[in-house]
Design an enzyme around this catalytic site. Structure first.
Site, PDB file in Angstrom:
ATOM      1  N   HIS A 205       7.321  54.542  66.207  1.00  0.00           N
ATOM      2  CA  HIS A 205       7.474  53.079  66.272  1.00  0.00           C
ATOM      3  C   HIS A 205       6.676  52.570  67.462  1.00  0.00           C
ATOM      4  CE1 HIS A 205       9.400  49.187  66.872  1.00  0.00           C
ATOM      5  NE2 HIS A 205       9.911  49.312  65.655  1.00  0.00           N
TER       6      HIS A 205
ATOM      7  N   ASP B 238      12.341  43.398  59.099  1.00  0.00           N
ATOM      8  CA  ASP B 238      12.853  43.711  60.415  1.00  0.00           C
ATOM      9  C   ASP B 238      13.436  42.434  61.002  1.00  0.00           C
ATOM     10  OD1 ASP B 238      13.335  45.328  62.594  1.00  0.00           O
ATOM     11  OD2 ASP B 238      11.390  44.961  63.510  1.00  0.00           O
ATOM     12  N   HIS B 239      14.596  42.541  61.541  1.00  0.00           N
ATOM     13  CA  HIS B 239      15.299  41.416  62.170  1.00  0.00           C
ATOM     14  C   HIS B 239      15.339  40.226  61.210  1.00  0.00           C
ATOM     15  CE1 HIS B 239      13.926  43.211  66.290  1.00  0.00           C
ATOM     16  NE2 HIS B 239      14.598  44.067  65.543  1.00  0.00           N
TER      17      HIS B 239
ATOM     18  N   TYR C 105      20.078  41.928  63.640  1.00  0.00           N
ATOM     19  CA  TYR C 105      20.396  42.552  62.354  1.00  0.00           C
ATOM     20  C   TYR C 105      21.512  41.825  61.595  1.00  0.00           C
ATOM     21  CZ  TYR C 105      17.218  46.239  63.660  1.00  0.00           C
ATOM     22  OH  TYR C 105      16.085  46.932  64.000  1.00  0.00           O
TER      23      TYR C 105
HETATM   24  C1  DNO Z   1      14.757  47.447  67.136  1.00  0.00           C
HETATM   25  C2  DNO Z   1      14.109  48.607  66.553  1.00  0.00           C
HETATM   26  C3  DNO Z   1      13.845  49.779  67.490  1.00  0.00           C
HETATM   27  C4  DNO Z   1      13.444  51.001  66.673  1.00  0.00           C
HETATM   28  C5  DNO Z   1      13.223  52.234  67.501  1.00  0.00           C
HETATM   29  C6  DNO Z   1      12.665  53.343  66.643  1.00  0.00           C
HETATM   30  O1  DNO Z   1      15.124  46.540  66.479  1.00  0.00           O
HETATM   31  O2  DNO Z   1      12.942  48.244  65.915  1.00  0.00           O
HETATM   32  O3  DNO Z   1      14.977  50.049  68.242  1.00  0.00           O
HETATM   33  O4  DNO Z   1      14.445  51.297  65.752  1.00  0.00           O
HETATM   34  O5  DNO Z   1      12.376  51.994  68.544  1.00  0.00           O
HETATM   35  O6  DNO Z   1      12.777  54.558  67.313  1.00  0.00           O
END
Ligand code: DNO
Length: 391
Positions: free
Chosen positions: A240, A348-349, A365
């Site tokens: 990531h 994401d989010h 989330y």
């Molecule tokens: C936050 C996430 C990160 C991700 C980690 C992967 O929202 O995108 O915490 O899960 O960095 O290791």
């Protein structure tokens, strides 16, 4: 792309039944209850996998199998920890869970200063305020030599903030930066820990003398060590990007830019050494052209996070709607649907909306905000797939 969703396990208030109803196909999760550095045994993996499958879903991606700090700073226990990591990977491989997301950020994972920045429409989103972050660094953490990392204008703004900030605001800042955003992602600090700032200072001290080059070498060492297991079990590792994609708190960050990503993919040139293409993290850096990077790295992208940021004139960034912003999600969907049509993707989010704030979800989330974003992205995918069929 496969439509996946980050789910935090059986304790998550969002149930798999809810996810099935909104069209999710695959689950992104982890054995959150196992402390960092301990082996994930086959029985525990299968238990969770069978539970997911009983809802007609599959466990598509592990996010994350955390890399311990001692592997990142090369402490004496690093080889032992890497051995355990390899056993966990092999156990995942035996169960058929073959996409593993991790990060290589020292001490602190993703960073936000404000977890509920209001929008005019009544929703809230996550926000990164540069002045408040510098304030945390210089005045709360009181990191030695921190002033050297900021320009005169920033130092002036931090002094100004110091005159007005309340104790409650300081606590909120600590909570946002090192507690609430970290604990649930298997971070070093968890909710309820006493004196989080002292714990954090101790963690930072472990990185004394670890610069960018050292950290890169440690990443190469780790990846080279785990690749044979990935080859054997067909596991795709996907790092990531650092969020935000710039240096913080005097710590090196090495997954921040096109050059960094090219470096790590070449350093261990194996198709199983790949990337989580997180458009949100990358778009928070003014130096990143996200669309160009997606084209260049699609072949080594094993997992996609769709999210978008806007950078404000003073350098702060805000998580934008999935329809706009520097993440250019429409273009990314075009690229990944064409080049990687089966890659797992999760939105994401998302905004906190429609009462999400009262339900105790992890920051970023919330249910409704992510569901709306998923609907928007599904719309893009449908149009793009239709376009591709007509070519
Ligand atoms: C936050 C996430 C990160 C991700 C980690 C992967 O929202 O995108 O915490 O899960 O960095 O290791």
């Amino acid at each position: 792309m496969e439509k996946t969703w980050r789910w935090f396990g059986r304790k998550d208030k969002i149930t798999l039944d809810m996810l099935r109803q909104i069209g999710v196909e695959g689950i992104v999760t982890a054995l959150h209850e196992i402390p960092n550095g301990e082996v994930w045994n086959e029985e525990a993996i299968r238990g969770l996998q069978q539970y997911i499958e009983s809802f007609g879903l599959r466990w598509s991606v592990v996010e994350s199998l955390p890399v311990c700090e001692a592997i990142k700073y090369a402490g004496p226990e690093r080889d032992e920890l890497i051995e355990r990591y390899k056993i966990s990977l092999a156990n995942l491989g035996k169960c058929g869970v073959k996409t593993v997301c991790y990060n290589f950020m020292p001490v602190i994972d993703w960073i936000r200063t404000d977890l509920a920045r209001p929008w005019a429409d009544g929703t809230t989103s996550l926000y990164f305020d540069r002045v408040r972050f510098a304030y945390f660094d210089m005045k709360i953490l009181a990191r030695e030599g921190a002033e050297k990392d900021y320009d005169a204008e920033m130092l002036r703004k931090v002094q100004e903030l110091d005159r007005t900030i309340t104790e409650a605001e300081k606590d909120e800042l600590i909570d946002a930066i090192i507690v609430k955003t970290q604990g649930f992602v298997n971070g070093n600090i968890r909710e309820g820990d006493k004196a989080p700032v002292s714990i954090f200072r101790r963690l930072l001290a472990q990185y004394e003398g670890v610069d960018r080059d050292r950290l890169r070498e440690n990443m190469r060492y780790f990846l080279s060590a785990v690749m044979p297991v990935c080859d054997r079990w067909g596991i795709d590792m996907c790092v990531h990007p650092d969020d935000p994609p710039f240096q913080v708190l005097g710590l090196p960050r090495i997954v921040t830019s096109e050059e960094d990503i090219a470096w790590l993919l070449n350093a261990v040139d194996n198709p199983h050494n790949g990337l989580t293409f997180c458009a949100g993290s990358l778009s928070a850096g003014a130096h990143n052209d996200v669309v160009k990077m997606a084209e260049r790295f699609a072949a080594r992208t094993h997992f996609v996070h769709l999210r978008s940021c806007n950078i404000l004139p003073d350098g702060d960034f805000i998580e934008a709607s999935h329809l706009e912003g520097r993440g250019r999600l429409v273009d990314l969907v075009r690229i990944f649907e064409r080049l990687r049509p089966r890659v797992p993707m999760r939105v994401d989010h998302g905004r906190t909306m429609l009462g999400d704030d009262k339900l105790g979800y992890n920051p970023g989330y919330a249910f409704h905000g992510r569901m709306l974003a998923l609907g928007q992205v599904e719309g893009m995918m449908t149009v793009v797939k239709d376009e591709l069929q007509k070519i």
